[in-house]
Design an enzyme around this catalytic site. Sequence first.
Site, PDB file in Angstrom:
ATOM      1  N   HIS A  15       0.862  -1.194   0.000  1.00  0.00           N
ATOM      2  CA  HIS A  15       0.000   0.000   0.000  1.00  0.00           C
ATOM      3  C   HIS A  15       0.892   1.236   0.000  1.00  0.00           C
ATOM      4  O   HIS A  15       1.285   1.746   1.053  1.00  0.00           O
ATOM      5  CB  HIS A  15      -0.915  -0.008   1.229  1.00  0.00           C
ATOM      6  CG  HIS A  15      -2.026   1.003   1.163  1.00  0.00           C
ATOM      7  ND1 HIS A  15      -3.362   0.668   1.257  1.00  0.00           N
ATOM      8  CD2 HIS A  15      -2.012   2.352   1.007  1.00  0.00           C
ATOM      9  CE1 HIS A  15      -4.106   1.752   1.174  1.00  0.00           C
ATOM     10  NE2 HIS A  15      -3.294   2.797   1.025  1.00  0.00           N
ATOM     11  N   GLU A 193     -11.237   3.309   6.904  1.00  0.00           N
ATOM     12  CA  GLU A 193     -10.225   4.263   7.367  1.00  0.00           C
ATOM     13  C   GLU A 193     -10.887   5.357   8.197  1.00  0.00           C
ATOM     14  O   GLU A 193     -10.274   5.924   9.089  1.00  0.00           O
ATOM     15  CB  GLU A 193      -9.505   4.873   6.159  1.00  0.00           C
ATOM     16  CG  GLU A 193      -8.347   5.788   6.515  1.00  0.00           C
ATOM     17  CD  GLU A 193      -7.614   6.354   5.302  1.00  0.00           C
ATOM     18  OE1 GLU A 193      -6.540   6.934   5.505  1.00  0.00           O
ATOM     19  OE2 GLU A 193      -8.108   6.222   4.169  1.00  0.00           O
ATOM     20  N   ASP A 270       1.894   3.777   3.101  1.00  0.00           N
ATOM     21  CA  ASP A 270       0.812   4.600   2.552  1.00  0.00           C
ATOM     22  C   ASP A 270       1.393   5.704   1.668  1.00  0.00           C
ATOM     23  O   ASP A 270       1.254   5.674   0.454  1.00  0.00           O
ATOM     24  CB  ASP A 270      -0.068   5.189   3.654  1.00  0.00           C
ATOM     25  CG  ASP A 270      -1.439   5.631   3.153  1.00  0.00           C
ATOM     26  OD1 ASP A 270      -1.775   5.339   1.990  1.00  0.00           O
ATOM     27  OD2 ASP A 270      -2.186   6.268   3.919  1.00  0.00           O
TER      28      ASP A 270
END
Length: 328
Positions: A15, A193, A270
């Site tokens: 990710h 999230e 991320d």
Amino acid sequence: MTREDIIKLPKVELHCHLDGSLSLGFVEKRLGRPVGKEELSVSDDCTSLAEYLEKFDLPGQCLQDEEGLEEAGYDVLRSMKQENVIYSEIRFAPLLSETEDMNCNKVIEAVLKGLERGKKDFGIEFGLIVCAMRHHSEEMNWRMIRTAREYLGSGVCAADLAGAEAIYPMSEFKNLFQNTHKIGMPFTIHAGECGSAQNIIDSVEAGAGRIGHGIAMRGHGDLIKELAGKGIGIEMCPSSNLQTKAVAGPEEYPIREFLDGGLKVTVNTDNRTVSDTTMTKELEFIQKTYGIRDDEILCLMKNAADVAFATDSVKDKLYRIMREVYGA
């Protein structure tokens, strides 16, 4: 593990957003001016996701032509090489780079060209994940996904859904991703999230193989058990989740709960630049803060290889490297 041990550890990252992970040097070169670190990275006292997202403006300006996109793909793999990432899935939203001169095919091909060059120079296997954006129409997103499907197996490995989850719940995109599933395109979904477990449930029902973040599963034992049983990958991004206030504080972060619940947890950056982080920093942080043991760090890397959208031959290569290094 010492910091040196963690740096040397072969890592798998699933990710990582291209625009949020561009080096300062790359951005300065593309913009033709000095750029302060504070223009690209959030501070420790970041208060919200909205504040976090402000940092994507300048990198986005660098991805509006083929040269910028190609160099970006190369740049992110160069950064990963410094900490022994051996496989990475890098994601970006092709529609955000479309111009009158550059259609969706050209956008995807430019990034793939840079990633292929990076693979050759740095020895990092990669997959490219294309992000549908929540604020775009279903028609636009479906056009992008159908275009990206042409490159599946030739660099592109999956699709994703990104953007403002709180405003655009997954229920609005079930049709899009059921169709994505029908054309044989694997996908992960940014879900949970912002606090809604329903978005996670809807994502899995649509056919998602992985969930981006998944923090809203916290305290939902039945849902954790269900996703653990299905082997759904959970892409956790500790620094980013704390900066965007996905949880109120470090003590509420559910990585221990998720691991103990048998979920296929993976740890990721991320946005390397926006969050000012690396895989090494993330692994150090979870060891120090949550008592994640050395054997669990190795399990996280194995999990990432297990749920990667990679070919069997690439996965076999990853497993072989892991066995050589730590007997997994």
